[in-house]
Design a protein around this motif. Structure first.
Motif, mmCIF file in Angstrom:
data_model
loop_
_atom_site.group_PDB
_atom_site.id
_atom_site.type_symbol
_atom_site.label_atom_id
_atom_site.label_comp_id
_atom_site.label_asym_id
_atom_site.label_seq_id
_atom_site.Cartn_x
_atom_site.Cartn_y
_atom_site.Cartn_z
ATOM 1 N N GLY A 131 27.333 7.990 4.849
ATOM 2 C CA GLY A 131 26.459 7.549 5.935
ATOM 3 C C GLY A 131 24.992 7.591 5.543
ATOM 4 N N CYS A 132 24.163 7.029 6.399
ATOM 5 C CA CYS A 132 22.741 6.883 6.082
ATOM 6 C C CYS A 132 21.841 7.365 7.209
ATOM 7 N N VAL A 133 20.624 7.719 6.803
ATOM 8 C CA VAL A 133 19.538 8.041 7.727
ATOM 9 C C VAL A 133 18.387 7.121 7.343
ATOM 10 N N SER A 134 17.853 6.408 8.321
ATOM 11 C CA SER A 134 16.738 5.493 8.120
ATOM 12 C C SER A 134 15.555 6.005 8.933
ATOM 13 N N VAL A 135 14.361 6.025 8.302
ATOM 14 C CA VAL A 135 13.177 6.535 8.987
ATOM 15 C C VAL A 135 12.028 5.549 8.806
ATOM 16 N N ALA A 136 11.563 4.939 9.899
ATOM 17 C CA ALA A 136 10.367 4.093 9.863
ATOM 18 C C ALA A 136 9.176 4.992 10.170
ATOM 19 N N LEU A 137 8.256 5.061 9.213
ATOM 20 C CA LEU A 137 7.087 5.945 9.308
ATOM 21 C C LEU A 137 5.833 5.127 9.603
ATOM 22 N N TYR A 138 5.024 5.617 10.535
ATOM 23 C CA TYR A 138 3.801 4.933 10.935
ATOM 24 C C TYR A 138 2.609 5.860 10.739
ATOM 25 N N PRO A 139 1.942 5.789 9.579
ATOM 26 C CA PRO A 139 0.838 6.700 9.293
ATOM 27 C C PRO A 139 -0.510 6.250 9.865
ATOM 28 N N GLY A 140 -0.513 5.296 10.792
ATOM 29 C CA GLY A 140 -1.753 4.721 11.289
ATOM 30 C C GLY A 140 -2.519 5.550 12.299
ATOM 31 N N LEU A 148 15.446 6.857 -0.968
ATOM 32 C CA LEU A 148 14.573 5.765 -1.361
ATOM 33 C C LEU A 148 13.409 5.681 -0.385
ATOM 34 N N SER A 149 12.197 5.598 -0.908
ATOM 35 C CA SER A 149 11.007 5.400 -0.097
ATOM 36 C C SER A 149 10.419 4.045 -0.453
ATOM 37 N N SER A 150 10.173 3.213 0.554
ATOM 38 C CA SER A 150 9.639 1.867 0.335
ATOM 39 C C SER A 150 8.365 1.701 1.148
ATOM 40 N N GLN A 151 7.305 1.263 0.470
ATOM 41 C CA GLN A 151 6.022 1.123 1.145
ATOM 42 C C GLN A 151 5.284 -0.110 0.630
ATOM 43 N N TRP A 152 4.626 -0.811 1.532
ATOM 44 C CA TRP A 152 3.747 -1.916 1.144
ATOM 45 C C TRP A 152 2.518 -1.299 0.500
ATOM 46 N N VAL A 153 2.270 -1.607 -0.750
ATOM 47 C CA VAL A 153 1.152 -0.977 -1.451
ATOM 48 C C VAL A 153 -0.148 -1.769 -1.338
ATOM 49 N N ASN A 154 -0.079 -3.044 -0.919
ATOM 50 C CA ASN A 154 -1.298 -3.826 -0.786
ATOM 51 C C ASN A 154 -1.623 -4.205 0.661
ATOM 52 N N GLN A 155 -0.998 -3.521 1.615
ATOM 53 C CA GLN A 155 -1.229 -3.820 3.026
ATOM 54 C C GLN A 155 -1.845 -2.614 3.722
ATOM 55 N N ARG A 156 -2.847 -2.882 4.557
ATOM 56 C CA ARG A 156 -3.504 -1.833 5.341
ATOM 57 C C ARG A 156 -3.802 -2.401 6.723
ATOM 58 N N SER A 157 -3.992 -1.528 7.675
ATOM 59 C CA SER A 157 -4.368 -1.943 9.020
ATOM 60 C C SER A 157 -5.745 -2.604 8.984
ATOM 61 N N LYS A 158 -5.869 -3.754 9.619
ATOM 62 C CA LYS A 158 -7.161 -4.441 9.676
ATOM 63 C C LYS A 158 -8.153 -3.686 10.550
ATOM 64 N N ARG A 159 -7.664 -2.951 11.536
ATOM 65 C CA ARG A 159 -8.551 -2.202 12.442
ATOM 66 C C ARG A 159 -9.020 -0.899 11.830
ATOM 67 N N SER A 160 -8.096 -0.131 11.279
ATOM 68 C CA SER A 160 -8.435 1.229 10.852
ATOM 69 C C SER A 160 -8.450 1.430 9.333
ATOM 70 N N GLY A 161 -7.853 0.508 8.604
ATOM 71 C CA GLY A 161 -7.751 0.682 7.159
ATOM 72 C C GLY A 161 -6.641 1.633 6.738
ATOM 73 N N SER A 162 -5.888 2.140 7.707
ATOM 74 C CA SER A 162 -4.809 3.087 7.392
ATOM 75 C C SER A 162 -3.650 2.369 6.707
ATOM 76 N N PRO A 163 -2.834 3.126 5.968
ATOM 77 C CA PRO A 163 -1.691 2.520 5.264
ATOM 78 C C PRO A 163 -0.719 1.851 6.232
#
Length: 164
Positions: A103-112, A138-153
């Protein structure tokens, strides 16, 4: 969660989908969306408002095939109601017990936001400590995307699979 009436052969549900959120507004919106869809009757839906750790701690070991976390706060909702690093790590520990081998555990993380950043760091540290022989992480992250408002990942996705 697993269970139900024998794969649909006896007319009962083949499984159960437990849905939980901190805000009743989110639970109600999800209920309306899912209940508007056609149903095969093979999946029992159980909607709950409350703490995800408490819900998962109440499940039997190996009783879930998939646990999905969508962390942070409800878009358009009360931004003072958020998941926390401590609560989510506790919930993940409970999910690791509840999820069956394979089985699996999926976690959507929002560091904004501040707590989301703390939560993402704590969750990733927790996942990194899982034993290699028992878990594939496995950890997957957009490395070239940031919030336009805050600049957060940008949000990221963490996937854990219980090997045995």
């Amino acid at each position: 969660a697993r269970g139900g009436g024998g794969g649909g052969q006896s007319g009962g549900a083949a499984g159960c989908l437990l849905l939980c959120d901190l805000q009743q507004r989110a639970v109600d919106a999800t209920r309306r969306r899912l209940e508007a869809l056609p149903s095969s009757g093979l999946l029992e839906l159980d909607f709950r408002c409350g703490d995800h750790a408490a819900l998962l701690e109440g499940l039997a070991a190996g009783s879930a095939d998939l646990v999905v976390f969508n962390l942070g706060y409800l878009p358009g909702g009360d931004k003072s109601i958020v998941t926390t690093a401590e609560g989510t790590v506790r919930a993940m520990s409970a999910a690791e017990v509840a999820v069956a081998p394979g089985g699996c555990v999926s976690v959507a993380l929002y560091p904004g936001h501040e707590e989301g950043s703390r939560e993402a760091e704590a969750v990733l540290e927790h996942a990194a400590r899982l034993p290699q022989g028992g878990w594939s992480v496995l950890s997957s992250q957009w490395v070239n995307q940031r919030s336009k408002r805050s600049g957060s990942p940008a949000p990221s996705l963490l996937l854990l699979q219980r090997m045995h």
